[in-house]
Write an enzyme that holds these catalytic residues in place. Structure first.
Site, PDB file in Angstrom:
ATOM      1  N   GLY A 208       0.781  -1.202   0.054  1.00  0.00           N
ATOM      2  CA  GLY A 208       0.159   0.021  -0.005  1.00  0.00           C
ATOM      3  C   GLY A 208       0.884   1.091   0.027  1.00  0.00           C
ATOM      4  N   ASN A 209       0.314   2.327   0.224  1.00  0.00           N
ATOM      5  CA  ASN A 209       1.190   3.509   0.222  1.00  0.00           C
ATOM      6  C   ASN A 209       0.466   4.358   1.465  1.00  0.00           C
ATOM      7  OD1 ASN A 209      -0.863   5.465  -1.037  1.00  0.00           O
ATOM      8  ND2 ASN A 209      -0.432   3.783  -2.645  1.00  0.00           N
ATOM      9  N   TYR A 210       1.086   5.446   1.729  1.00  0.00           N
ATOM     10  CA  TYR A 210       0.730   6.515   2.910  1.00  0.00           C
ATOM     11  C   TYR A 210      -0.370   7.459   2.488  1.00  0.00           C
ATOM     12  CZ  TYR A 210       5.198   5.571   5.082  1.00  0.00           C
ATOM     13  OH  TYR A 210       6.163   4.967   5.527  1.00  0.00           O
ATOM     14  N   ALA A 276      -3.881   7.294  -5.006  1.00  0.00           N
ATOM     15  CA  ALA A 276      -2.463   7.016  -5.267  1.00  0.00           C
ATOM     16  C   ALA A 276      -2.417   5.542  -5.454  1.00  0.00           C
ATOM     17  CB  ALA A 276      -1.783   7.357  -3.950  1.00  0.00           C
TER      18      ALA A 276
END
Ligand code: CTP
Length: 407
Positions: A208-210, A276
């Site tokens: 995943g990402n922030y 994102a």
């Protein structure tokens, strides 16, 4: 623009309260229905009789009307209002608003208001520049309230500096402009992607990402406030929408996000891609948890490319549809952003730079530049994501209006 609009006008205890009479007259003359709420201190500066005569409604000040015992519902007022204007707003009222000190009818109504709130501070210059006041005003901004900056000039104390409430004519213009802009997306369908995507490795792990989703959610709220019906395709985030005109479709992976977007794109007027999206996903998702003990070797994760949602929709785009993408760049910012705009067949690209401290992932602020397909560039200062959302929609809608005019 103001005809038939419901405005709550909050008046607090400052010398500038006399100017609120002119504001009230302008609003009533423009056809707005105005409900005045005055704080107990406000009544020391201006009489409720004048205000009720001009507004044609009893002025509300207390939780109960003394002679009838009738309860004044702040919740009903909060729902009734299309906009709330607090002018003048004293340091004390601003502090109560910032911190939820609900000890009078104005503050309870403010806390219940779902509409846009405008705050016109008025106070002495030293009170205005005190860190306590500036901090409280910043808090109000972060709640999405619009601060109508006071002007500089001679104050009631005869000191000269910043603290004079903005002139009623200008406050009126700000409100008119707000309602003009907010009618721009009536009947339009807006598709927004937001948040990260999670790409499963096994039942308990993912790539995943922030991304917090805050920018996409702010755009969805702003578009809905301007009259659009919004479909928000959201990856896993911790925030919720407030406007009932936003339909949220929760997804996890890029593939699911693409599928949801495909289903709605044909019926979309404006698509804004803030998500994102993970560029790669594990080639395979293990059916059971990958166990450490059972392996001697260090596992290697094989990745495959995810679909590019913006580019896929860009290839399907019709001439009557507008698409906006985001670009997060660390270097060659403008060139990379413009390249993405062309490659994905977008009409606008919003560039946010990772170089700007206090912006982007997880924060409440952003600093963006917007590039259009026809070569225009607009640069903006650092501001709350709600204000960035307004800037983006202003640009798209004003360009659309201009191109309609030139046809
Ligand atoms: N985007 C998308 N699907 C992807 C990747 C990106 O829809 N698989 C969208 C984003 O929502 C954004 C725009 O494309 O609106 C640009 O995203 P970004 O991550 O900056 O670009 P990439 O195409 O991933 O390029 P790179 O990682 O090389 O910078």
């Amino acid at each position: 623009m103001l005809k038939g609009k419901h405005i709550v006008l909050g008046i607090t205890g400052g010398i500038a309260a006399y100017k609120s009479v002119s504001l009230l007259r302008l609003l009533v003359k423009a056809g707005a229905e105005v409900q005045v709420i005055i704080t107990p201190n406000g009544k020391e500066f201006i009489t409720p009789v004048t205000l009720s005569a001009l507004s044609g409604r009893p002025v509300i000040s207390e939780f109960f009307t003394a002679n009838t015992g009738q309860w004044n519902s702040h919740v009903d007022l909060g729902l009734w209002a299309d906009a709330m204007v607090i002018a003048p707003a004293t340091a004390s009222t601003i502090a109560k608003m910032a911190n939820g000190v609900a000890d009078n009818m104005l503050i309870t109504s403010y806390l219940s208001a779902r509409s846009q709130v405008f705050v016109a501070p008025a106070m002495d210059l030293d009170m205005m520049s005190h860190p306590s006041t500036t901090c409280n005003i910043d808090k109000l901004r972060s709640y999405g309230n619009i601060i109508i900056e006071p002007a500089a000039g001679e104050l009631a104390s005869h000191l000269v500096g910043k603290g004079r409430m903005e002139e009623p004519e200008n406050i009126f213009k700000i409100l008119e402009d707000y309602f003009r802009r907010h009618a721009t997306l009536t009947g339009k369908k807006v598709l927004v992607t937001a948040g990260p995507t999670y790409e499963k490795i096994d039942p308990v792990r993912f790539i995943g990402n922030y991304s917090s989703g805050k920018m996409g959610y702010a755009i969805a709220e702003e578009a809905a406030a301007r009259g659009a019906h919004v479909t928000l395709v959201s990856g896993p985030v911790a925030i919720k929408t407030t406007n009932p005109d936003i339909e949220v479709i929760n997804v996890e992976s890029a593939k699911e996000m693409l599928e949801a977007c495909r289903q709605h794109f044909d019926d979309t007027d404006i698509a804004i891609m803030t998500a994102a999206v993970a560029d790669y996903a594990p080639a395979e998702c293990a059916e059971v948890k990958i166990k450490r003990e059972k392996r001697e070797d260090t596992p290697v994760l094989k990745l495959v490319k995810n679909p590019d949602i913006a580019a896929t929709l860009g290839a399907m785009k019709r001439n009557d549809q507008t698409m906006v993408g985001f670009a997060l760049e660390t270097d060659n910012e403008q060139a990379n952003a413009e390249d993405k705009l062309q490659r994905k067949n977008l009409d606008y690209i919003v560039l946010n730079s990772l170089r700007e401290p206090g912006t982007c992932f997880g924060t409440d602020n952003n600093k963006v530049s917007i590039f259009s397909r026809d070569g225009h560039r607009s640069d903006f200062g650092i501001k709350p994501k709600s204000a960035v959302a307004a800037d983006i929609l202003d640009i798209i809608t004003s360009d659309n209006i201009q191109s309609l005019k030139s046809e």
